[in-house]
Design an enzyme around this catalytic site. Sequence first.
Site, PDB file in Angstrom:
ATOM      1  N   LYS A 117       0.871  -1.074  -0.156  1.00 56.76           N
ATOM      2  CA  LYS A 117      -0.095   0.168   0.102  1.00 56.76           C
ATOM      3  C   LYS A 117       0.801   1.055   0.026  1.00 56.76           C
ATOM      4  O   LYS A 117       2.033   1.240   0.148  1.00 56.76           O
ATOM      5  CB  LYS A 117      -0.844   0.030   1.182  1.00 56.76           C
ATOM      6  CG  LYS A 117      -1.681  -1.217   1.293  1.00 56.76           C
ATOM      7  CD  LYS A 117      -2.954  -1.560   0.220  1.00 56.76           C
ATOM      8  CE  LYS A 117      -3.436  -2.949   0.163  1.00 56.76           C
ATOM      9  NZ  LYS A 117      -4.389  -3.495   1.019  1.00 56.76           N
TER      10      LYS A 117
HETATM   11  C1  LIG Z   1      -5.200  -4.258   1.595  1.00 55.00           C
HETATM   12  C2  LIG Z   1      -6.836  -4.194   1.456  1.00 55.00           C
HETATM   13  C3  LIG Z   1      -7.474  -4.656   2.764  1.00 55.00           C
HETATM   14  C4  LIG Z   1      -6.910  -5.509   3.700  1.00 55.00           C
HETATM   15  O1  LIG Z   1      -5.990  -4.743   4.543  1.00 55.00           O
HETATM   16  P1  LIG Z   1      -4.750  -5.672   5.279  1.00 55.00           P
HETATM   17  O2  LIG Z   1      -4.094  -4.613   5.810  1.00 55.00           O
HETATM   18  O3  LIG Z   1      -3.975  -6.738   4.329  1.00 55.00           O
HETATM   19  O4  LIG Z   1      -5.736  -6.551   6.400  1.00 55.00           O
HETATM   20  C5  LIG Z   1      -8.847  -4.597   2.584  1.00 55.00           C
HETATM   21  N1  LIG Z   1      -9.605  -3.767   1.411  1.00 55.00           N
HETATM   22  C6  LIG Z   1      -8.829  -3.590   0.478  1.00 55.00           C
HETATM   23  C7  LIG Z   1      -9.412  -2.899  -0.669  1.00 55.00           C
HETATM   24  C8  LIG Z   1      -7.298  -3.795   0.286  1.00 55.00           C
HETATM   25  O5  LIG Z   1      -6.631  -3.550  -0.689  1.00 55.00           O
END
Ligand SMILES: *Cc1c(COP(=O)(O)O)cnc(C)c1O
Length: 386
Positions: A194
């Site tokens: 991210k």
């Molecule tokens: C990455 C992501 C999540 C989950 O996040 P984590 O930190 O991996 O639990 C949920 N929704 C979307 C759209 C994501 O890209």
Amino acid sequence: MSDGFLPYGRQTIEEDDIAAVAAALRADYLTTGPTVEAFETAFRDVVGAGHAVACSNGTAALHMAMLAAGIGPGDVCIVPSITFLATANCAVYVGADVVFADVDPGSGLMTPQTLAEALHRAKGRRVRAVLPVHLRGDVCDLPALAALAGEAGAILVEDAPHALGSTLKVGNHLERVGDCTHSAMATFSFHPVKTIATGEGGMVTTNDPILAGRLRRARSHGMTRTPGADPWLYEMAEPGFNYRLPDINCALGLSQLAKLPRFIDRRRTLAALYESALAPLAPIVRPATRPQGSDPVLHLLTVLIDFAAAGKTRRQVVDALAARGVGSQVHYIPVHSQPYWQSRNGPLDLPGAQAWYDRCLSLPLYPAMDDGDVARVVDALQAALG
Ligand SMILES: *Cc1c(COP(=O)(O)O)cnc(C)c1O
């Protein structure tokens, strides 16, 4: 230009990030210390929300949002089919049902039309929450989604891990994703792919102090302490979870957040380079559609490929890219088609989600890429398509 493997996304960790974590390890608190609030305050100010509550990951953020909203058995959440599994799983955690919305086949996003259609399918049921996802970083039509959700008696919870730094132009206003102008809450993730990374990590933003209090209780066992009461005393009105984010991770988050403007600039520059480099590959390769008013900081550089017209399968293209050191990924397999949801909800045909899935492919995009890397990816794609 690097000649190593280019993954579709990766973290940017620099010496001062490492120093920030080392300093956190030498400090008094490894968890529940002052760095948590410092990270929350800095994040709140970056996105322009009243409150920010840090937590252990983006999935926990979604679960906490469901708990804070009081969503439970018999309630319905509306989730776009093109998203990560977690957006729908959070409803399951609180015993709620999911009605999947279709997406626009060009942008992959929930639209007012696809939400209206999903609400129609959910008619007669207790729809409590709508969870739009700003897929890739492009921002959904939040005012229209909020109006439709409101008419149905539901709140909007933005699942926003892709869109840290993205803005939406509404009239003459520039709204920041996470400022919760149209939503009750927005959730973020700091997973390494991210926009900023804390290892694992998440955040929920809101402008509602009552929701912020519930989020904090859900994060830490449901415990509350009253200022001025006996120092050992805590009370639990409802069980919560341990979804805390340690100070170690918050120190990394603070260090990363300070670099966000630079990360944003670099992502924008790389996206612009991709746009011109990919133009000659049309109409076989097309960019995803930009929704009205959206000014994204792209998390994913997703293109739509007419594999049939190119005479290649997606697997052939993915393998040919990998052979040239270029990673790619599919975002996402339609969630409604997962075995769990098919057996739970029965068959469902969502043509927009299917069309998006048939063509989408995400190419490498992260701040440490240089300009030559973009050319290398596009050359590899051109060769892979023949
Ligand atoms: C990455 C992501 C999540 C989950 O996040 P984590 O930190 O991996 O639990 C949920 N929704 C979307 C759209 C994501 O890209």
